[in-house]
Design a protein around this motif. Structure first.
Motif, PDB file in Angstrom:
ATOM      1  N   ILE A 159       0.871  -1.019  -0.152  1.00 19.66           N
ATOM      2  CA  ILE A 159       0.004  -0.286   0.159  1.00 19.66           C
ATOM      3  C   ILE A 159       1.268   1.481  -0.173  1.00 19.66           C
ATOM      4  O   ILE A 159       1.367   1.121   1.111  1.00 19.66           O
ATOM      5  CB  ILE A 159      -1.348  -0.157   1.285  1.00 19.66           C
ATOM      6  N   ILE A 187      -7.384   2.847  -2.612  1.00 21.50           N
ATOM      7  CA  ILE A 187      -6.294   2.248  -2.060  1.00 21.50           C
ATOM      8  C   ILE A 187      -4.591   1.848  -2.748  1.00 21.50           C
ATOM      9  O   ILE A 187      -5.278   1.039  -4.012  1.00 21.50           O
ATOM     10  CB  ILE A 187      -6.760   0.894  -1.541  1.00 21.50           C
ATOM     11  N   THR A 238      -1.676   1.042  -4.568  1.00 26.61           N
ATOM     12  CA  THR A 238      -0.514  -0.340  -4.320  1.00 26.61           C
ATOM     13  C   THR A 238       0.072  -0.342  -5.382  1.00 26.61           C
ATOM     14  O   THR A 238       0.325   0.084  -6.857  1.00 26.61           O
ATOM     15  CB  THR A 238      -1.487  -1.238  -4.282  1.00 26.61           C
TER      16      THR A 238
END
Length: 123
Positions: free
Chosen positions: A35, A47, A49
């Motif tokens: 992350i 999110i 990543t």
């Protein structure tokens, strides 16, 4: 011996810190170390990543932050927190990430972000 190695690998896999994300019919496992940052955009949590690109989540940002329970994550504004392991530098009110992205740091959070960086990076 080979059987023991397989069991060991299975146990390691189970205890790697991760975040489970359920979005509609999808369930995604995201490792904490992958992350880069999490940002609330409109009504969705995104999110960012290294391995899976951008993953959406319907939970609140504070709830996800609390689930991570990791000192490497720090809020830089109300709607965004980052993994300081992916931060390269802090330039004024901007956090420069290793990928070259520049994320704004809110003025009220600036002292706490500086303190967290100094503690984590050992400055």
């Amino acid at each position: 011996m080979e059987g023991t190695k397989g069991i060991w690998n299975k146990w390691i896999f189970l205890f790697i810190p991760c975040l489970m994300v359920s979005h509609y019919n999808n369930i995604t496992r995201i490792l904490h170390k992958d992350i880069m940052y999490v940002r609330k955009e409109h009504r969705s949590l995104r999110i960012f990543t290294t391995e899976q690109g951008v993953v959406s989540d319907s939970r609140g940002i504070k709830e996800v932050f609390d689930l991570l329970h990791n000192p490497a994550f720090a809020f830089i504004e109300r709607s965004c927190f980052i993994n300081l392991n992916f931060a390269r530098a802090m330039e004024g009110c901007w956090m420069v990430m290793k990928q070259g992205e520049r994320l704004p740091i809110s003025r009220p959070m600036l002292p706490k972000v500086k303190d967290t960086i100094m503690r984590l990076w050992g400055g």
